[in-house]
Design a protein around this motif. Structure first.
Motif, PDB file in Angstrom:
ATOM      1  N   PRO A 377      -8.980   2.281  -4.485  1.00 31.39           N
ATOM      2  CA  PRO A 377      -8.719   2.398  -3.023  1.00 31.39           C
ATOM      3  C   PRO A 377      -7.234   2.534  -2.705  1.00 31.39           C
ATOM      4  O   PRO A 377      -6.852   3.381  -1.885  1.00 31.39           O
ATOM      5  CB  PRO A 377      -9.311   1.106  -2.448  1.00 31.39           C
ATOM      6  CG  PRO A 377     -10.335   0.680  -3.454  1.00 31.39           C
ATOM      7  CD  PRO A 377      -9.772   1.077  -4.782  1.00 31.39           C
ATOM      8  N   ASN A 378      -6.405   1.710  -3.342  1.00 35.16           N
ATOM      9  CA  ASN A 378      -4.959   1.787  -3.088  1.00 35.16           C
ATOM     10  C   ASN A 378      -4.376   3.094  -3.606  1.00 35.16           C
ATOM     11  O   ASN A 378      -3.481   3.681  -2.982  1.00 35.16           O
ATOM     12  CB  ASN A 378      -4.266   0.595  -3.737  1.00 35.16           C
ATOM     13  CG  ASN A 378      -2.839   0.424  -3.238  1.00 35.16           C
ATOM     14  OD1 ASN A 378      -2.587   0.507  -2.033  1.00 35.16           O
ATOM     15  ND2 ASN A 378      -1.905   0.178  -4.142  1.00 35.16           N
ATOM     16  N   ARG A 380      -5.964   6.018  -3.864  1.00 36.60           N
ATOM     17  CA  ARG A 380      -6.379   7.101  -2.972  1.00 36.60           C
ATOM     18  C   ARG A 380      -5.542   7.099  -1.702  1.00 36.60           C
ATOM     19  O   ARG A 380      -5.114   8.167  -1.221  1.00 36.60           O
ATOM     20  CB  ARG A 380      -7.863   6.953  -2.625  1.00 36.60           C
ATOM     21  CG  ARG A 380      -8.443   8.130  -1.858  1.00 36.60           C
ATOM     22  CD  ARG A 380      -9.949   7.937  -1.665  1.00 36.60           C
ATOM     23  NE  ARG A 380     -10.552   9.146  -1.130  1.00 36.60           N
ATOM     24  CZ  ARG A 380     -10.545   9.480   0.158  1.00 36.60           C
ATOM     25  NH1 ARG A 380      -9.959   8.678   1.050  1.00 36.60           N
ATOM     26  NH2 ARG A 380     -11.119  10.601   0.558  1.00 36.60           N
ATOM     27  N   ARG A 381      -5.286   5.928  -1.170  1.00 36.98           N
ATOM     28  CA  ARG A 381      -4.453   5.828   0.030  1.00 36.98           C
ATOM     29  C   ARG A 381      -3.034   6.332  -0.246  1.00 36.98           C
ATOM     30  O   ARG A 381      -2.433   7.023   0.588  1.00 36.98           O
ATOM     31  CB  ARG A 381      -4.431   4.384   0.520  1.00 36.98           C
ATOM     32  CG  ARG A 381      -3.643   4.180   1.800  1.00 36.98           C
ATOM     33  CD  ARG A 381      -3.882   2.815   2.419  1.00 36.98           C
ATOM     34  NE  ARG A 381      -3.559   1.731   1.480  1.00 36.98           N
ATOM     35  CZ  ARG A 381      -4.469   0.969   0.904  1.00 36.98           C
ATOM     36  NH1 ARG A 381      -5.765   1.177   1.133  1.00 36.98           N
ATOM     37  NH2 ARG A 381      -4.111  -0.005   0.080  1.00 36.98           N
ATOM     38  N   VAL A 385      -1.441   9.300   1.909  1.00 38.25           N
ATOM     39  CA  VAL A 385      -0.574   8.812   2.984  1.00 38.25           C
ATOM     40  C   VAL A 385       0.891   8.679   2.559  1.00 38.25           C
ATOM     41  O   VAL A 385       1.798   9.049   3.308  1.00 38.25           O
ATOM     42  CB  VAL A 385      -1.099   7.459   3.514  1.00 38.25           C
ATOM     43  CG1 VAL A 385      -0.193   6.903   4.602  1.00 38.25           C
ATOM     44  CG2 VAL A 385      -2.528   7.589   4.022  1.00 38.25           C
ATOM     45  N   TYR A 386       1.129   8.179   1.362  1.00 37.93           N
ATOM     46  CA  TYR A 386       2.484   7.832   0.973  1.00 37.93           C
ATOM     47  C   TYR A 386       3.359   9.075   0.842  1.00 37.93           C
ATOM     48  O   TYR A 386       2.881  10.166   0.516  1.00 37.93           O
ATOM     49  CB  TYR A 386       2.499   7.090  -0.379  1.00 37.93           C
ATOM     50  CG  TYR A 386       2.011   5.652  -0.272  1.00 37.93           C
ATOM     51  CD1 TYR A 386       1.364   5.173   0.864  1.00 37.93           C
ATOM     52  CD2 TYR A 386       2.205   4.766  -1.323  1.00 37.93           C
ATOM     53  CE1 TYR A 386       0.911   3.871   0.945  1.00 37.93           C
ATOM     54  CE2 TYR A 386       1.752   3.459  -1.257  1.00 37.93           C
ATOM     55  CZ  TYR A 386       1.103   3.030  -0.125  1.00 37.93           C
ATOM     56  OH  TYR A 386       0.656   1.747  -0.042  1.00 37.93           O
TER      57      TYR A 386
END
Length: 390
Positions: A377-378, A380-381, A385-386
């Motif tokens: 999950p982290n 993919r985010r 996004v980053y």
């Protein structure tokens, strides 16, 4: 199902294109592993070090002292290359790496042996090179025992003792030594089988977060996720599959070269070799994915993986036994895939025990393989996004 296979195939081709354009992939997956394999296996191709240079300071200069020196020079691992007039010159030779050790036979040694006044001979050796120092120490200690034994045998023979009585007196207990699995004391068998996979795991550790982090660095991450249909698991599988196949080819190629060309002992057979290789590669990739997922920074994740991989060489147990370390270090050693890989090799391949005996280490490798599920999950985010920060 057909759509998943199609997406995986296109991701696989995309990754091959990235690897073809970036030479670092070719060097880390093919060139450097081949160099490492040839380097380690050829470095110790003789099995054990032999004819290591050492010196002698013979201040007694008698027939007995010269016989001791000849016996020392006859050992396989020792070669007397220099005779020094004093200790200072011999010590200087050690400091300049000209010799690894020297034997000091003081004046009066022979007469002291004859009169049973227990003369002292001294030997000095450098432990900067641990293997050379320990092996020369063994030879020097042996020659010291042989010197006193030869004088004792002469005296016993002079008073009418038979050869059997002399042998029983000098060596009351005879040692019948059998080295299990490696009777040749071949250091190549012990070290290459742990060092080569260990260095290969360093490349796996570093290349896994690098290949993921460059997607973010070069602004390809959204395209990558889109090609996978938003499925992060599929995206990772397509990205890492080419690297997995290449690293497995290198590791299995080394296994074939070591076990079937060089003839390293492997009574456990083919199954544990194949299984440990597969689990070793996948567990390192899993830990690399987890490191980047928990810290989605190319620089930081690669730094963590490089530290972890280098420490694993010391904590695998191949060069120094884990049970002789502090209890805290023994616990920390279980956090490194190389430790579990080495234990599976040692028990199942080298000693031929059933794989059920290595269940703890096999489970450890499997746990490293499932670590990415906690970071997906982290990860993919971060990809969506980053923004990459150098």
């Amino acid at each position: 199902m057909r759509e998943i296979v199609s997406r995986l195939y296109h991701l696989f081709l995309r990754e091959l294109g990235i690897m073809r354009r970036n030479p670092i992939y070719g060097f880390c997956t093919v060139v450097f592993p081949l160099v490492i394999i040839l380097f380690f296996t050829s470095l110790m191709n003789e099995g054990v070090p032999f004819k290591m240079p050492m010196g002698v300071v013979d201040q007694d200069n008698t027939a007995t002292s010269r016989a001791m020196i000849r016996q020392l020079d006859a050992f396989q691992t020792t070669r007397v290359v220099s005779h020094f007039s004093n200790v200072n010159d011999a010590r200087s030779a050690i400091q300049h790496n000209e010799i690894y050790a020297f034997l000091l036979i003081p004046k009066g040694t022979t007469s002291g042996l004859m009169t049973q006044s227990q003369p002292k001979i001294s030997f000095y050796y450098s432990n900067v090179t641990l293997v050379a120092g320990s092996m020369l120490y063994r030879d020097l200690k042996t020659i010291a025992s042989l010197g006193s034994a030869s004088v004792g045998a002469t005296k016993l023979s002079a008073i009418g003792k038979t050869e059997k009585e002399i042998h029983t007196f000098l060596q009351p207990i005879a040692i019948d030594l059998h080295m299990i699995a490696n009777p040749w004391s071949n250091y190549n068998v012990y070290l290459s089988t742990s060092m080569v996979p260990g260095v290969l795991m360093i490349f796996i550790f570093l290349l896994t977060p690098y290949s993921i982090g460059t997607e973010l660095k070069f602004h390809r991450s959204r395209q990558w996720i889109k090609m996978a249909g938003g499925n992060m698991y599929l995206a990772l599988a397509g990205k890492l599959l080419p690297q997995t196949l290449l690293f497995l080819a290198m590791l299995y190629g080394f296994d074939y070269y070591a076990f079937y060309v060089l003839g390293f002992p492997h009574p456990g057979g083919l199954s544990p070799i194949l299984l440990s290789g597969l689990l070793g590669v996948l567990s390192c990739q899993g830990l690399g994915i987890f490191a980047f997922g928990m810290m989605p920074s190319l620089r930081m994740s690669m730094s963590i993986c490089s530290l972890w991989s280098v420490m694993s060489l010391s904590l695998s147990g191949a060069t120094y036994p884990i049970f002789a370390m502090d209890r805290v270090i023994q616990s920390i050693a279980q956090l490194f895939p190389l430790r579990h890989y080495y234990m599976v090799y040692q028990m199942c391949v080298f000693n031929g025990y059933p794989m059920t005996d290595a269940w703890f280490n096999l489970m450890g490798l499997l746990l490293f393989m499932v670590l990415p599920f906690f970071a997906i999950p982290n990860l993919r985010r971060a990809m969506l996004v980053y923004v990459y920060i150098p």
